[in-house]
Design a protein around this motif. Structure first.
Motif, PDB file in Angstrom:
ATOM      1  N   THR B 105       0.819  -1.299   0.065  1.00  0.00           N
ATOM      2  CA  THR B 105      -0.087  -0.037  -0.016  1.00  0.00           C
ATOM      3  C   THR B 105       0.965   1.246  -0.004  1.00  0.00           C
ATOM      4  O   THR B 105       0.246   2.439  -0.168  1.00  0.00           O
ATOM      5  CB  THR B 105      -0.952   0.178   1.189  1.00  0.00           C
ATOM      6  OG1 THR B 105      -0.275   0.073   2.322  1.00  0.00           O
ATOM      7  CG2 THR B 105      -1.914  -0.941   1.241  1.00  0.00           C
ATOM      8  N   TYR B 106       2.109   1.116   0.291  1.00  0.00           N
ATOM      9  CA  TYR B 106       2.873   2.232   0.037  1.00  0.00           C
ATOM     10  C   TYR B 106       3.734   2.441  -1.266  1.00  0.00           C
ATOM     11  O   TYR B 106       4.478   3.253  -1.660  1.00  0.00           O
ATOM     12  CB  TYR B 106       4.159   2.256   1.089  1.00  0.00           C
ATOM     13  CG  TYR B 106       3.806   2.331   2.537  1.00  0.00           C
ATOM     14  CD1 TYR B 106       3.550   3.486   3.251  1.00  0.00           C
ATOM     15  CD2 TYR B 106       3.230   1.158   3.351  1.00  0.00           C
ATOM     16  CE1 TYR B 106       2.934   3.780   4.525  1.00  0.00           C
ATOM     17  CE2 TYR B 106       2.510   1.462   4.546  1.00  0.00           C
ATOM     18  CZ  TYR B 106       2.536   2.576   5.133  1.00  0.00           C
ATOM     19  OH  TYR B 106       2.005   2.788   6.579  1.00  0.00           O
ATOM     20  N   GLN B 108       3.067   2.489  -4.375  1.00  0.00           N
ATOM     21  CA  GLN B 108       2.771   3.542  -5.607  1.00  0.00           C
ATOM     22  C   GLN B 108       3.070   4.907  -5.442  1.00  0.00           C
ATOM     23  O   GLN B 108       2.900   5.792  -5.998  1.00  0.00           O
ATOM     24  CB  GLN B 108       1.222   3.348  -5.948  1.00  0.00           C
ATOM     25  CG  GLN B 108       0.939   1.960  -6.722  1.00  0.00           C
ATOM     26  CD  GLN B 108      -0.342   2.030  -7.388  1.00  0.00           C
ATOM     27  OE1 GLN B 108      -1.107   2.921  -7.268  1.00  0.00           O
ATOM     28  NE2 GLN B 108      -0.543   0.910  -8.128  1.00  0.00           N
ATOM     29  N   LEU B 109       3.946   5.137  -3.823  1.00  0.00           N
ATOM     30  CA  LEU B 109       4.099   6.470  -3.500  1.00  0.00           C
ATOM     31  C   LEU B 109       5.488   6.772  -3.807  1.00  0.00           C
ATOM     32  O   LEU B 109       5.829   7.805  -3.406  1.00  0.00           O
ATOM     33  CB  LEU B 109       3.510   6.753  -1.943  1.00  0.00           C
ATOM     34  CG  LEU B 109       1.772   6.146  -1.811  1.00  0.00           C
ATOM     35  CD1 LEU B 109       1.603   6.382  -0.239  1.00  0.00           C
ATOM     36  CD2 LEU B 109       1.114   7.420  -2.620  1.00  0.00           C
ATOM     37  N   VAL B 110       6.055   5.866  -4.114  1.00  0.00           N
ATOM     38  CA  VAL B 110       7.656   6.087  -4.189  1.00  0.00           C
ATOM     39  C   VAL B 110       8.012   5.639  -5.744  1.00  0.00           C
ATOM     40  O   VAL B 110       7.292   4.871  -6.444  1.00  0.00           O
ATOM     41  CB  VAL B 110       8.543   5.181  -3.426  1.00  0.00           C
ATOM     42  CG1 VAL B 110       8.292   5.404  -1.763  1.00  0.00           C
ATOM     43  CG2 VAL B 110       8.301   3.585  -3.596  1.00  0.00           C
ATOM     44  N   TYR B 133      -2.908  -4.159  -6.466  1.00  0.00           N
ATOM     45  CA  TYR B 133      -1.374  -3.811  -6.845  1.00  0.00           C
ATOM     46  C   TYR B 133      -0.632  -5.159  -7.828  1.00  0.00           C
ATOM     47  O   TYR B 133       0.497  -5.225  -7.858  1.00  0.00           O
ATOM     48  CB  TYR B 133      -0.448  -3.851  -5.718  1.00  0.00           C
ATOM     49  CG  TYR B 133      -0.896  -2.677  -4.817  1.00  0.00           C
ATOM     50  CD1 TYR B 133      -0.760  -1.186  -5.024  1.00  0.00           C
ATOM     51  CD2 TYR B 133      -1.901  -2.485  -4.003  1.00  0.00           C
ATOM     52  CE1 TYR B 133      -0.892  -0.202  -4.330  1.00  0.00           C
ATOM     53  CE2 TYR B 133      -2.226  -1.519  -2.914  1.00  0.00           C
ATOM     54  CZ  TYR B 133      -1.829  -0.430  -3.335  1.00  0.00           C
ATOM     55  OH  TYR B 133      -2.317   0.756  -2.557  1.00  0.00           O
TER      56      TYR B 133
END
Lengths: 346, 346
Positions: B105-106, B108-110, B133
């Motif tokens: 869940t993290y 796509q933020l990097v 994902y």
């Protein structure tokens, strides 16, 4: 305020629907903020359960609150729900989170500023996360419920939709307890006050602590003087308020805000509350109820309960704990954040 | 491989120390990958509990595994631990996650690519996150343990440190069960086989399902023929392998990988395993043990157990389930990812 060109995401919890059908204080407040902002022309997207009811844009990845759907794994639902808002961050000028420490852990991965309303610290174990992100933007819901070292921009008191809790001129005869059945809420103390005063007590709310209910509450229920009626919705609350001489709220730990105190006052019902935490911010002693330190005091002030003017109770809610006053507060906080962010970037 | 100029973050779980003192398969594998990569010259940062032991750079925000420290809230620790790795993403060319759906869940933020080794699907309820994902990078630990629709780059079998489990030429006389005491692992079936065969059974492992242990295991313990010795560390495992005629692994649900089968085989101990899930990938029927379908078959093949050559067991582990073979597999996967990412950016 620069409403027209600012887009706000409100990230509500997904334990319950937003607004909740019955219990669910955090979802209630997130809903009231959302609807209040929309009414003032803000472009708001509400991240909440799929069955939520809102005039904002609703964005949902979980159909129902995990407390209302046994097929959902709460941990899975929460990760999915919270991360979704942050993946959409680029579409918003502000993410206003009501999702506690979990949402904070995504906040440094996006450029959009994140405002967290802290609805309460559930345990000291969550503080390491708050301290890590202490330089973020925070709002407390009462002056008393603050952790040291966090970058609080303001206290914004929770506001209720007064139209849901109409003023009731005639006072009832019973004592009312309304809240989670949990030792923190002092249901057992309310029972003691009822016994001492010889008045009937009606208890309503979800059973959160089964052992407490079984061992300290159940044996007192007699269908006559001490009654438990289960959880109630807004209609049920108003029926209770109609029967209420006073609301008893003898919390055993510092209250964080106490939404039910405000709801009772809105209906004109005086509140007898333990003088712990936020209660002295919400209740004006001698004007909208009484602040007490123990059961004996609570029983004693019942003799003076007719001194409390129901209209004064409602007026105080209108002036301090309405959606309007709350949205005023948040608009000021948003404005501060937009100014700070503007300066940071220029 | 372009090792010198690539930096890898290995994100281990924090239920236990990496490597674990006793139980903890995911932490064991994360540790073996980390140490194997370091031995080959990779620049690796291990995100794990603070008491972890590694030759890589250790980055820790939680002192001890939450299963080993009752003061830690697992949910808080996990959020803090996983997000920390993603906040540091800019320092790495690849994040290799062993943290299940939470870390996804993290992702796509990097910008840093994220590879997830799926150590098993704990429940169908977690699949919505994997499906969201699905276009990420995934590795399965056996061909049998795959969900449909995910972008698997390969199956990479778990590898063990063979030096920890030296070959023991002399076979013992007892049956051994080693694993979590949980119905999934079929401890009750191992007891049935011991009864049918008249052999002694030694049971070792953590009690994960207390009710199961109390109701289906405990009454069979007699300190003579059916023994429970609690959880064991590496030394304890080797002592068990010395006493073992065979390892019984009569899992009742598809096994995802089965690290203990490999450990037993490494020591030269034949394995009798239920033919469910990955067992037929790990055990070669008739060569390193026997695959069975029920208790009767398990008891029957015990009569043929001397056909299994302990040296063949160890050789098969060396060739398929060593740190070296595993790191070979991951180096190929990393290479694929770097190629894909390079093309994506050019």
């Amino acid at each position: 305020m620069r409403k027209p060109n600012k887009r706000v995401a409100v990230l509500s919890p997904i334990a319950w629907r937003t607004p909740p059908r019955q219990y669910g204080a955090w979802e209630t407040v997130a809903s009231n903020i959302t609807e209040g902002l929309v009414a003032r022309g803000w472009d708001v997207t509400l991240f909440a359960s799929g069955d939520s009811v809102t005039r904002a844009h609703l964005h949902a990845v979980v159909d129902k609150g995990y407390e209302e759907d046994s097929t959902v794994d709460p941990k899975v639902a929460e990760y999915l729900h919270i991360s979704e808002a942050f993946e959409q961050a680029g579409k918003f000028d502000l993410i206003h989170s009501h999702c506690d420490f979990m949402a904070l852990t995504y906040s440094q991965l996006v450029r959009t500023p994140v405002l967290t309303t802290i609805h309460g610290f559930s345990s000291p174990q969550i503080l390491p996360i708050y301290h890590k992100y202490r330089d973020g933007y925070f709002v407390s819901v009462s002056d008393s419920d603050r952790a040291t070292g966090l970058n609080y921009l303001a206290t914004v008191y929770n506001g209720i939709d007064l139209s849901l809790y109409p003023f009731q001129d005639r006072r009832g005869e019973d004592l009312v307890f309304l809240g989670r059945i949990h030792p923190d809420k002092g249901v057992h103390l309310a029972i003691e006050v009822a016994r001492l005063s010889g008045m009937r007590l009606i208890i309503a709310g979800i059973v959160q602590d089964e052992v407490y209910f079984r061992e300290q509450i159940k044996s007192h229920l007699d269908d006559q003087n001490i009654l438990y009626i289960g959880p109630v919705d807004v209609k049920g609350k108003n029926e209770l308020f109609a029967r209420a001489r006073a609301l008893l709220h003898l919390n055993t730990i510092p209250e964080r805000f106490g939404l039910v105190l405000v709801e009772a006052n809105a209906a004109g019902v005086p509140v007898i509350a333990m003088d712990l935490g936020s209660c002295r911010e919400v209740i004006k002693d001698g004007e909208t109820g009484f602040l007490v330190n123990n059961v004996a005091e609570a029983a004693r002030v019942l003799g003076r309960i007719s001194e409390i003017d129901g209209r004064a109770c409602r007026i105080r809610v209108q002036q301090n704990f309405s959606i309007n006053t709350m949205v005023d507060g948040y608009e000021r906080v948003y404005s501060t954040i937009f100014d700070l962010e503007g300066r940071r970037r220029s």
